[in-house]
Design an enzyme around this catalytic site. Sequence first.
Site, PDB file in Angstrom:
ATOM      1  N   GLY A   1       5.798  -0.920  13.051  1.00 52.39           N
ATOM      2  CA  GLY A   1       5.043   0.081  12.319  1.00 52.39           C
ATOM      3  C   GLY A   1       3.582  -0.250  12.311  1.00 52.39           C
ATOM      4  N   GLY A   2       2.828   0.460  11.457  1.00 49.37           N
ATOM      5  CA  GLY A   2       1.392   0.287  11.429  1.00 49.37           C
ATOM      6  C   GLY A   2       0.956  -1.093  10.978  1.00 49.37           C
ATOM      7  N   MET A   3       1.756  -1.748  10.105  1.00 51.10           N
ATOM      8  CA  MET A   3       1.339  -3.041   9.582  1.00 51.10           C
ATOM      9  C   MET A   3       2.061  -4.212  10.226  1.00 51.10           C
ATOM     10  SD  MET A   3       0.488  -2.867   5.552  1.00 51.10           S
ATOM     11  CE  MET A   3       2.125  -2.368   5.036  1.00 51.10           C
TER      12      MET A   3
ATOM     13  N   LYS B   1      10.057  -9.244   8.416  1.00 49.10           N
ATOM     14  CA  LYS B   1       8.909  -8.385   8.666  1.00 49.10           C
ATOM     15  C   LYS B   1       7.687  -9.280   8.839  1.00 49.10           C
ATOM     16  CE  LYS B   1       6.694  -4.185   6.906  1.00 49.10           C
ATOM     17  NZ  LYS B   1       6.726  -3.178   5.830  1.00 49.10           N
TER      18      LYS B   1
ATOM     19  N   ASP C   1       6.145   6.285  -0.280  1.00 50.05           N
ATOM     20  CA  ASP C   1       6.465   6.613   1.115  1.00 50.05           C
ATOM     21  C   ASP C   1       7.964   6.888   1.264  1.00 50.05           C
ATOM     22  OD1 ASP C   1       5.749   7.124   3.737  1.00 50.05           O
ATOM     23  OD2 ASP C   1       6.027   5.052   4.387  1.00 50.05           O
TER      24      ASP C   1
END
Length: 898
Positions: free
Chosen positions: A91-93, A113, A205
Amino acid sequence: MTDSMNRWRRLEALFEEIADLPEAERESALDRACRTPDGDPDDALRAEVQALLDADARAETFFHLPPPPRPLAEPIDRVGPWQLIERVGRGGMGEVWRAERADGPYEQTAAVKLVRAGLSAKGAARFVAERQILARLDHPSIARLLDGGVAPDGRPWLAMDFVEGDPITDYCDRHRLTVEARLGLFQHVCEAVQAAHRNLVVHRDLKPSNVMVADTPDGPRVTLLDFGIAKLLGEDEATPHVVTAADQRVMTPQYAAPEQVSDAPITTATDVYALGVLLYELLTGRRPFAHVEGRHAIERAILEETPTRLSEAVADDGPAPPPSLPSDVPARAAEAHAATPGPGVLRSSTAEKLRRRLRGDLDRIVLKALRKEPEQRYESAAALCADLRRHLAGLPVDARPSTVGYRASRFVRRHRTGVTVTAVAAVVVLAAAGIALREASRANDERDRAVQATVFLTDLLGDVDPDETGGREVSAEALLDRTSARLRSGLQGDPWTRAAVEASLGKVYGNLGLFDRGEALQRDALTLRQTLGGPGHPDALQSAADLAMLLTQQSRYDESEQILDEALASGTEALGPSAPAVAILRRAAGLNLVHQGRFEEAEPHLVRALADLRQSLGDGDIETAHAHAAIGALLRRQGHLVRAEAAYRRAAALYRSHYGPESARLGSVLNEIGVVVKNQGDYVRAEGYYREALGIFEATYGETHPETALALSNLGLLYKDRALLNGDAALLDRAEPLLIRSLDIFRRLHGDTHLRVAHTEAHLGLLALARGDAADAERWCRRSLATHDSSGTPALHTARPYPMTGLGEALVREGRAAEAVPILREALRIRQVSTPGHWRIAEAQSALAEALTRVGQHEEAEGLLTRAEARIQDGVGEFGPLRLQTRARRALLTARSR
């Protein structure tokens, strides 16, 4: 909003979105994002975003912000004790890896993560904040944080439960779940979101890919994922939160709430909106604004357009599956029905049937969740969940106005057969009564006749007694009156059966709040049973307990106590001290004492009753449930909140099992749990309980019942306390009509001299204080004390300090502190004598301390505040308004003593 402001908002959002990407990905991201509404390249916008990115890079250098971590030459294959097996998401992060524990004798799989190499310093800090947020959360439907640390190349990482399964929309479509099954899964999502809100975490989100569903031996399991852009409400020194210039703009546009688009404050209502979008998609296969494309167009639709109703969003060929739906799942609802009828239906069998299923309540529920104004949505995820439960049970929902016609339609839907019977009540009642009496006359002894008559009566009135069905309107009163008159006149020659019928009718009248008629029947039944079987007969003892509780409900404590004392003596002599009938009397005696505030006397009665009932009838008996609820009532008033909640929960579990999810008995316990958790400082959870209880009472008893009035009063007080806590005057405006309506109901039912009337008048006085209207507060509190005097409330009753404390505080506000001091001293004395361990003593101490401060008695005020603060620390939730008031009074004392 002007065009220039709109452009700046968009420019700011694009900058925040692209600044978090690695350098290598920014060019392509700029190409995709910087386009006109028609899809053409917007060179001017691109140049402005690039200028901001360049300025941001120079600013980081100027302020010496740490550079983003750089990847090592060799790829990482292990972080902490976790061996990275395969990358399963990006994902974005960061990246998400399936990992296996590699440092011990046991095996464990986790999702690790890891911050992406090259992520900006702000993005990395947000990732660390996610780790801290996850550490706060502990719920079976939220992925757990297992571990965390820093990778060899300096990138932070976290390990969570590895969740297998499908996004909730894919799961429902793959399994062709019905509307009811989808709503059942969605309720688990609401519960998980509510758990996050209780910990002051807003997810921000919520979307299908962050709600996973997996098959387990116990059925589908829902897990909420990805708190990467979650937001903390309020301050928490233990959990740092990254705040950027446009922190609220971090979002997934298709599921974003209007306040996320317009940079308004983010609250729990933001997640309620996203839940509404998710529910819309679950039920129709489409998102509310699926007809528009491009971020700018979607945001404009979110701010300006009203979503199409669910029932109108269903296409003629059935709901279209979302893009992620596998190709082997039928797209047409009719095809799915033909392939797998019954539970395998994809939402419905045809488009028209699906429209009918969604039309009405579900339309209203979803549109309420999707309101533009946060204050017009459901006030919590729990409230949304409760409305869905009411819909599934066929009860009126909060999303629709509670008109007579609408409530009647809900009742008919729940009780189609019962309504038909009621329509011909005159014929059916007489015929059934004749059959029952003929059968009773053939029995060999009086006890058999009584049992048969009671069974008959229970069946006949099953759709009238709220405790048994949880769904009867008060309009059943007319049928009940006819039934009572017919049956009593037909039983003159059979006194045992007549007594059984009168006892049953009396309880039903009492449950409907018709106390005078209930009391007359209960007294007749008691007299008959004592005459026929003696005062120690089990039926006579049951009648004594029922009559006594009816009197206790009306605050006629002395009469109730006299009946119970006589019955206990007779029952103990005839049956022994541990017989179930004697235990039920002990329970009634204990509750009567609790209502008088005589807690030390009540405790041995209630403890003994619970022990005897568990021993003789078992843990699962309904009488044992009543005993648990009685213990909860005692513990709550003694201030033992955690133990009270546990006792109430045991009662609630048994009530659900015996009576079902919408019974009035359950509603009463849910209302009490709401009081307990509110007094612990958990206002969000308390409101969910209050609203669920109020929904049950209004659907079961109607809008003019004492239980309905009590729930209204509790909800009004909740708004008052939240207003004090948050400084939100609008909540006070919502509280007042609820308290006024509650007071009107109590006066109509009980007259002007009842304890409940006095108590609600005091609540209105405290509300006036919260508004800053000391004169009005004084008027209400003096009226409450006069009502206490007229109703004969005992001098040490725990209800008296409410208006006394309110009156004292009002006098202080009016500059009459010397007049307030003796009143507040007496309120404190009553608290200390009647409930010596209760946290509300701190309330009286704190109020008295302020009055003493204002008359110059600083030393005594200091001691009172010190003791109040210690008691609050032990007994009240961290966020209670009492804590804030006491701190303010401490500050006043400090200022005055200088």
